[in-house]
Scaffold this motif. Structure first.
Motif, short mmCIF file in Angstrom:
data_model
loop_
_atom_site.label_atom_id
_atom_site.label_comp_id
_atom_site.label_asym_id
_atom_site.label_seq_id
_atom_site.Cartn_x
_atom_site.Cartn_y
_atom_site.Cartn_z
N ASP A 209 0.93 -1.21 0.15
CA ASP A 209 0.14 0.18 0.06
C ASP A 209 0.78 1.12 0.19
O ASP A 209 0.60 2.25 -0.68
CB ASP A 209 -0.92 -0.03 1.23
N ARG A 210 1.82 1.10 0.86
CA ARG A 210 2.79 2.33 0.96
C ARG A 210 3.60 2.59 -0.52
O ARG A 210 3.73 3.68 -0.80
CB ARG A 210 3.90 2.32 2.22
N PHE A 211 3.82 1.33 -0.93
CA PHE A 211 4.62 1.60 -2.35
C PHE A 211 4.00 2.04 -3.30
O PHE A 211 4.23 2.80 -4.44
CB PHE A 211 5.02 0.25 -2.69
N VAL A 212 2.44 1.67 -3.51
CA VAL A 212 1.63 2.39 -4.40
C VAL A 212 1.70 3.92 -4.08
O VAL A 212 1.69 4.77 -5.24
CB VAL A 212 0.33 1.85 -4.55
N GLU A 213 1.51 4.28 -3.04
CA GLU A 213 1.46 5.81 -2.96
C GLU A 213 2.84 6.39 -3.12
O GLU A 213 2.78 7.59 -3.81
CB GLU A 213 1.05 6.14 -1.49
N ALA A 214 3.70 5.66 -3.02
CA ALA A 214 5.26 6.31 -3.49
C ALA A 214 5.14 6.14 -4.88
O ALA A 214 5.69 7.40 -5.64
CB ALA A 214 6.31 5.31 -2.83
N HIS B 200 -2.41 13.19 -0.66
CA HIS B 200 -2.67 13.07 0.90
C HIS B 200 -3.15 11.74 1.01
O HIS B 200 -4.46 11.59 1.17
CB HIS B 200 -3.69 14.22 1.37
N GLY B 201 -2.26 10.74 1.22
CA GLY B 201 -2.55 9.39 1.59
C GLY B 201 -2.34 8.92 2.77
O GLY B 201 -2.20 9.80 3.83
N GLU B 202 -2.24 7.81 3.17
CA GLU B 202 -2.24 7.18 4.47
C GLU B 202 -1.09 7.40 5.06
O GLU B 202 -0.56 7.32 6.15
CB GLU B 202 -2.67 5.71 4.46
N TYR B 203 0.03 7.31 4.16
CA TYR B 203 1.36 6.89 4.49
C TYR B 203 2.18 8.12 4.09
O TYR B 203 3.42 8.56 4.62
CB TYR B 203 2.08 5.82 3.83
N TYR B 204 1.82 9.08 3.05
CA TYR B 204 2.71 10.13 2.52
C TYR B 204 1.69 11.03 2.21
O TYR B 204 0.56 11.14 1.89
CB TYR B 204 3.35 9.82 1.27
N ARG B 205 2.18 12.54 2.36
CA ARG B 205 1.48 13.65 1.96
C ARG B 205 2.35 14.68 1.43
O ARG B 205 3.42 15.35 2.04
CB ARG B 205 0.91 14.17 3.43
N VAL B 206 2.03 15.02 0.22
CA VAL B 206 2.84 15.91 -0.57
C VAL B 206 1.84 17.10 -0.90
O VAL B 206 0.64 16.70 -1.29
CB VAL B 206 3.51 15.41 -1.68
#
Length: 292
Positions: A128-133, A149-155
């Motif tokens: 899941d984190r990899f997809v956001e990345a 603005h995801g669950e793991y990353y926010r830009v």
């Protein structure tokens, strides 16, 4: 079929440079470097032996080694924020004059995460984190501004300038999981990479084709790359990774099998090619066999 060399980052930089320069001078297509900070803690390996950092090495090679593509095989997503990695990749592409391939994966090596206090989530969360990345990498490298603005990353309204020389800079995804990873490859990759002999690569490539069809993407848009440990002339040891060759004739047949399944690029780790002049001679043999 393109042919690339993968010098291990556990050797001295001058040895890596010798391999990369020889590849450039003799007609190889690319040079890849793995992203690890220490050897994996497995039987038969010293987990405390030296290891050069991947991002620094690929930038150094891109500056002084001409012609060949320079790539990462592959950056572990858990080690760097994707916005930081996007800037690293764009810079490496400028340093190399537009010859960089950004290889990325979800991350996996336990001892690195334990020693450095880096979280290694369970597989589902890691993917899941990899997809956001990947969404951030695509956005920053290919569009003017990116917000996620995801669950793991926010830009937020984020920029990455200058953009890479290549438009687009190719993204390679490493992994062979048939339940989910190949679906991620189908959606986000320009190149796909995994370990395997020809029969396994052919099977997984068909699975990838099915994922592409389900997403409405042309499977021809994703180049297929693979690697195995190569022995030019000698016994084949038992290792965790697939080991191929054993004689020039057997290796030539094996390369022909990869070509027959439509592999775009075969990558050769230098682990069992010897050192010094012996390694360069082995590289010349492999290159000649690939040319038929």
């Amino acid at each position: 079929m393109r042919l690339s060399i993968w010098p291990g980052a556990g050797q001295r930089y001058d040895e890596i440079l010798e391999v990369a320069r020889h590849a450039a001078e003799t007609g190889w297509d690319g040079v890849y470097i793995a992203d690890h900070f220490m050897p994996n803690a497995v039987p038969g390996r010293d987990p405390d032996s030296p290891m050069l950092e991947c991002g620094t090495v690929v930038a150094a090679l891109g500056a002084v080694v001409p012609r060949v593509r320079i790539g990462t095989l592959v950056y572990g997503n858990t080690y760097r924020h994707p916005a930081v990695l996007a800037n690293m990749a764009a810079t490496a592409d400028h340093v190399s004059g537009g010859r960089f391939t950004l290889g990325v994966g979800a991350g996996w090596q336990v001892n690195e995460h334990e020693q450095y206090g880096i979280e290694l989530p369970p597989v589902r969360q890691r993917l899941d984190r990899f997809v956001e990345a990947l969404q951030i990498l695509h956005g920053l490298l290919r569009t003017p501004r990116t917000t996620l603005h995801g669950e793991y990353y926010r830009v937020t309204d984020a920029v990455c300038e200058p953009k890479p020389v290549q438009d687009p800079l190719p993204i390679l995804i490493g992994g062979g999981g048939e339940r989910r990873m190949l679906g991620i490859v189908a959606e986000y990759a320009d190149l796909w990479n995994t370990w395997g002999r020809p029969d396994l690569i052919a099977h997984k490539s068909r699975v990838l084709d099915d994922f592409c069809a389900a997403r409405g993407r042309d499977p021809e848009a994703i180049q297929r790359t693979a690697q195995a440990i190569v022995v030019v002339d000698g016994p084949l040891p038992e290792l965790r990774q697939p080991v191929v060759g054993g004689s020039p004739a057997a290796l030539g047949d094996l390369l022909a099998q990869y070509r027959a399944i439509g592999l775009d690029e075969f990558i050769v780790p230098d682990l069992l090619l010897g050192t010094g002049a012996d390694r360069l001679k082995a590289m010349d043999t492999i290159l000649s066999l690939n040319r038929g």
